[in-house]
Design a protein around this motif. Structure first.
Motif, short mmCIF file in Angstrom:
data_model
loop_
_atom_site.label_atom_id
_atom_site.label_comp_id
_atom_site.label_asym_id
_atom_site.label_seq_id
_atom_site.Cartn_x
_atom_site.Cartn_y
_atom_site.Cartn_z
N LEU A 1 0.85 8.60 -2.61
CA LEU A 1 -0.03 8.82 -1.60
C LEU A 1 0.12 8.00 -0.73
CD1 LEU A 1 -2.86 9.84 -4.36
CD2 LEU A 1 -1.18 11.41 -3.39
N LYS B 1 -5.86 11.38 -6.58
CA LYS B 1 -5.54 10.21 -7.32
C LYS B 1 -6.01 10.48 -8.98
CE LYS B 1 -3.71 6.23 -8.91
NZ LYS B 1 -2.58 6.03 -9.46
N TYR C 1 -0.86 4.97 -5.10
CA TYR C 1 -1.71 5.25 -4.00
C TYR C 1 -1.91 3.98 -3.04
CZ TYR C 1 -6.17 6.84 -1.76
OH TYR C 1 -7.17 7.47 -1.19
#
Length: 446
Positions: free
Chosen positions: A316, A334, A342
């Motif tokens: 991400l 997430k 992330y």
């Protein structure tokens, strides 16, 4: 670029058009161009994303103010609906990357990324049908059943990977492209080696899925009888949308204002970028495509349901200053993908790949390198990697760690490795509300 309406033949481009346009010329057939089944690269990732800035080796240079950006050589691939799909392909060796753009732009929106990534990756950037320069050659008859919907675009990407890329790829998607990347990974895991999501939109369309007549209600049943979202769209409906909505949304002033909203940099946007977006509005089928996009149905599965079916590794890369896909949405994603890596970029908005290309490329290159290295280790029988866990530990990252990357224009972008937990009262409230809703919906489903 989110909700921009960018398709009608009557628009007039107010910036220099791309000199590489070759709409009437069919390029070399894609399979002959890009089949490189033996291509590999060194799988040694960069030592750490946290190293001091300047070690990423990026070669991107600032664009002179009045120089046309390198939008990339355009190639064309024949697909369904008697269409020509425009795409770009750069790089001779290394992992395969497929880049999927957001609504209202096209594959050229990744030009700042492929200039660097082509050194050690093979990169494809494709225009979705009905956007950019991917269009049916002739007016589509009603019998063709063409919907400009997420289902159509997902099928386009499936066919493109099979026929043009010729092998599984890491799929990189921004906004709508991120939604489609998740949809592709859920439906065809054999085609996706990993996902890189750039502020992926978690929703698309408002019309219930086709085939769900029992839950659509009287309003949708009546609308289905009048217009189903396929092309050609009835002329009275097109005229109504054009008069009350379309002409305003596709104006240069509206597009410029929207870019200033979704980018963290609030300075006036590059006129060449605005002009490139406006260019697609010249196509004769543009208003049909836009109206179909507005009226086409949702996918059969929700975004969350699709995410739950993803089995590959996920990165991400989210711009923190995005006013649409706010950090709340990244945190929700997430939580559904706890093994994903992330990284939050700031300052960066809805299109971090275009606004902070060096930071995005640096993270993407290291993540893909670790992914490839982990896969080779697993194949050699020297270890294993949990499906969907992502190669985050192979990057030398520490949760909460931040580092800085200087972009070509001198801006400094901070990249932070986060775990997705709420950080302020608004984010805690969001977590509480969505937890309650999730339990309630689960009880209803059972």
């Amino acid at each position: 670029i989110g909700m921009l309406a960018l398709h009608d033949k009557q628009a007039r481009i107010r910036a220099t058009p791309c000199p590489t346009a070759r709409l009437g010329v069919r390029a070399r057939r894609c399979r002959a161009l890009v089949q490189r089944s033996g291509a590999t690269q060194s799988t040694t990732p960069e030592a750490s994303l946290g190293d001091s800035k300047g070690r990423d080796g990026a070669t991107t240079l600032p664009q002179p103010a009045n120089e046309e950006p390198n939008w990339g050589e355009e190639l064309y691939w024949d697909w369904k609906y008697d269409s020509q799909v425009c795409y770009r392909q750069v790089g001779e060796s290394g992992p395969a990357l497929l880049m999927v753009h957001g609504f209202g732009v096209a594959g050229w929106h990744f030009h700042r990324n492929w200039e660097d990534l082509q050194r050690d990756h093979r990169v494809w950037a494709v225009d979705l049908l009905g956007q950019g320069r991917s269009w049916p050659r002739h007016p589509v008859p009603p019998s063709a059943g063409l919907y400009y919907s997420v289902d159509t675009w997902a099928r386009q990407l499936e066919a493109f990977l099979e026929q043009c890329v010729g092998e599984p790829a890491v799929v990189v998607g921004n906004s709508l492209g991120g939604y489609l990347a998740v949809m592709l990974a859920a439906r065809r895991p054999d085609l996706v080696r990993g996902l890189v999501l750039l502020n992926a939109t978690p929703f698309w369309a408002f019309r219930p899925p086709r085939g769900s007549a029992g839950s659509r209600g009287l309003l949708w049943a009546a609308l289905d009888r009048a217009v189903d979202g396929s092309v050609p769209v009835p002329e009275p409906l097109k005229a109504l949308i054009q008069r009350h909505w379309w002409d305003t949304l596709r104006s240069p002033a509206t597009i410029s204002a929207m870019l200033q909203v979704v980018y963290a940099d609030k300075s006036p946007p590059d006129p060449q970028l605005v002009g490139r977006i406006l260019e697609a509005t010249q196509h004769p089928g543009a208003l049909d495509a836009f109206t179909s996009i507005v009226l086409s149905p949702k996918a059969e599965l929700s975004f969350d349901d699709l995410v739950d079916r993803v089995s590959c590794s996920v990165l991400l890369l989210y711009g923190k200053e995005d006013p649409w896909v706010r950090p709340l949405w990244g945190q929700r994603l997430k939580r559904r993908l706890p093994g994903a890596t992330y990284l939050e970029l700031s300052p960066a908005g809805h299109c971090p790949h275009h606004e902070a290309p060096r930071a995005v490329n640096r993270a993407l290159r290291a993540w893909v390198g670790a992914l490839e290295g982990g896969r080779q280790t697993e194949e050699a029988g020297q270890g294993s990697q949990e499906a969907g866990s992502g190669p985050g530990l192979g990057l030398g990252l520490v949760l909460g760690e931040s580092w800085e990357v200087e972009e070509a224009d001198g801006r400094v972008v901070r990249v932070t490795h986060i775990d997705g937990r709420p950080r302020d009262w608004m984010e805690w409230l969001d977590l509480a509300v969505w937890s309650v809703l999730g339990r309630a919906l689960g009880a209803v489903g059972n």
